[in-house]
Motif scaffolding. Structure first.
Motif, mmCIF file in Angstrom:
data_model
loop_
_atom_site.group_PDB
_atom_site.id
_atom_site.type_symbol
_atom_site.label_atom_id
_atom_site.label_comp_id
_atom_site.label_asym_id
_atom_site.label_seq_id
_atom_site.Cartn_x
_atom_site.Cartn_y
_atom_site.Cartn_z
ATOM 1 N N TYR A 163 0.815 -1.203 0.049
ATOM 2 C CA TYR A 163 -0.029 0.015 0.206
ATOM 3 C C TYR A 163 0.918 1.391 0.100
ATOM 4 O O TYR A 163 0.331 2.281 -0.537
ATOM 5 C CB TYR A 163 -0.978 -0.158 1.063
ATOM 6 N N ARG A 222 0.141 3.829 -3.079
ATOM 7 C CA ARG A 222 -0.294 5.172 -2.579
ATOM 8 C C ARG A 222 0.639 6.345 -2.370
ATOM 9 O O ARG A 222 0.455 7.684 -2.630
ATOM 10 C CB ARG A 222 -0.873 5.187 -1.143
ATOM 11 N N GLY A 253 -9.585 12.783 -0.818
ATOM 12 C CA GLY A 253 -9.718 11.405 -0.357
ATOM 13 C C GLY A 253 -8.400 10.832 -0.441
ATOM 14 O O GLY A 253 -7.762 9.987 0.326
ATOM 15 N N ALA A 254 -7.890 10.712 -1.735
ATOM 16 C CA ALA A 254 -6.752 10.174 -2.138
ATOM 17 C C ALA A 254 -5.525 10.829 -1.453
ATOM 18 O O ALA A 254 -4.577 9.797 -1.124
ATOM 19 C CB ALA A 254 -6.550 10.243 -3.560
ATOM 20 N N LEU A 282 -5.435 12.363 1.542
ATOM 21 C CA LEU A 282 -5.560 11.846 2.854
ATOM 22 C C LEU A 282 -5.196 10.307 2.983
ATOM 23 O O LEU A 282 -4.436 10.108 4.217
ATOM 24 C CB LEU A 282 -6.877 11.754 3.370
ATOM 25 N N ASP A 283 -5.656 9.442 2.276
ATOM 26 C CA ASP A 283 -5.217 7.851 2.179
ATOM 27 C C ASP A 283 -3.659 7.944 2.087
ATOM 28 O O ASP A 283 -2.920 7.104 2.917
ATOM 29 C CB ASP A 283 -5.891 7.224 1.011
ATOM 30 N N ALA A 284 -2.998 8.510 1.150
ATOM 31 C CA ALA A 284 -1.541 8.677 1.072
ATOM 32 C C ALA A 284 -0.715 9.138 2.223
ATOM 33 O O ALA A 284 0.268 8.714 2.755
ATOM 34 C CB ALA A 284 -1.073 9.253 -0.271
ATOM 35 N N GLU A 322 -1.864 9.197 5.367
ATOM 36 C CA GLU A 322 -1.927 8.256 6.314
ATOM 37 C C GLU A 322 -1.209 7.107 6.275
ATOM 38 O O GLU A 322 -0.418 6.498 7.224
ATOM 39 C CB GLU A 322 -3.446 7.790 6.596
ATOM 40 N N GLU A 323 -1.084 6.461 4.982
ATOM 41 C CA GLU A 323 -0.173 5.227 4.571
ATOM 42 C C GLU A 323 1.197 5.678 5.032
ATOM 43 O O GLU A 323 2.122 5.000 5.516
ATOM 44 C CB GLU A 323 -0.437 4.860 3.118
ATOM 45 N N GLU A 349 1.914 5.482 8.612
ATOM 46 C CA GLU A 349 1.916 4.181 9.226
ATOM 47 C C GLU A 349 3.106 3.484 8.857
ATOM 48 O O GLU A 349 3.850 2.832 9.469
ATOM 49 C CB GLU A 349 0.599 3.461 8.658
#
Length: 206
Positions: free
Chosen positions: A119, A123, A169-170, A172-174, A176-177, A180
């Motif tokens: 991921y 991402r 959204g994309a 934000l996902d990136a 957060e990835e 992590e």
């Protein structure tokens, strides 16, 4: 989408980032492109309390064209959006683990975090580390714009990550990835790891 819908989306995203501890105090900022203008969170605001009416409007040069005074890093959002015509949103945080990695010595400046997961490769991709600039230093703009032409995410030395996405959204996902993966990287320091191979990474577009 209309300006009003985008304003509400930014506020919802800002509240989510703050509630999950990805920003603190008055750190972090978000932006969304609407035509040839950019909505961006204002200077000195907390993402936990920002309101739709508080958002600033800039153009793609970074000039303030409406609303309250924008974040002092609005020029950076404009730089990434100029560099990536496909991007509609930019998210910048001072999230703990990514900021911690940004302070480390000896990182690969072209690829600061290894592709520990699929991921991350999908991402985020390769994550260049930019040199240190003081917050709000306009000299960061050209450096970020140049790197952003070939990378959708950047890590700012002693500062934190900034990510451009095809949608809010994309982005934000990136981001957060990225956070992590920074956490995994720090947890695994000193432990033999098995990142994705170059072939596995390439197959995912990373």
């Amino acid at each position: 989408m209309t300006f009003e819908n985008e304003r509400l989306s930014i506020v919802a995203a800002a509240r989510s980032l703050f509630a999950r501890g990805l920003t603190h105090g008055s750190t972090g900022n978000l932006s969304v492109r609407v035509g040839d203008r950019v909505l961006v969170t204002p200077t000195g605001s907390s993402l936990g309390t920002v309101e739709a009416a508080d958002l600033s409007l800039i153009d793609l040069t970074g000039a303030h064209v409406g609303g309250p005074k924008p974040s002092k890093e609005a020029f950076l959002h404009a730089a990434l959006l100029r560099a990536r015509p496909d991007a509609q949103a930019v998210v910048h945080t001072h999230s703990t683990y990514a900021a911690a990695v940004s302070c480390m010595d000896g990182l690969d400046r072209d690829d600061a975090l290894p592709p520990l997961t699929a991921y991350f490769a999908m991402r985020v991709g390769r994550l260049p580390l930019l040199p240190y600039y003081a917050p709000g230093d306009a000299a960061l703009g050209p450096a970020a714009e140049e790197k952003a032409r070939t990378h959708r995410a950047l890590l700012l030395s002693n500062h934190g990550p900034i990510v451009a996405g095809a949608s809010l959204g994309a982005a934000l996902d990136a981001v957060e990835e990225l956070e992590e993966t920074a956490k995994l990287f720090l947890l695994l320091r000193g432990v033999p790891t098995r990142p994705l191979t170059p072939e596995q990474r390439a197959a995912l577009g990373g």
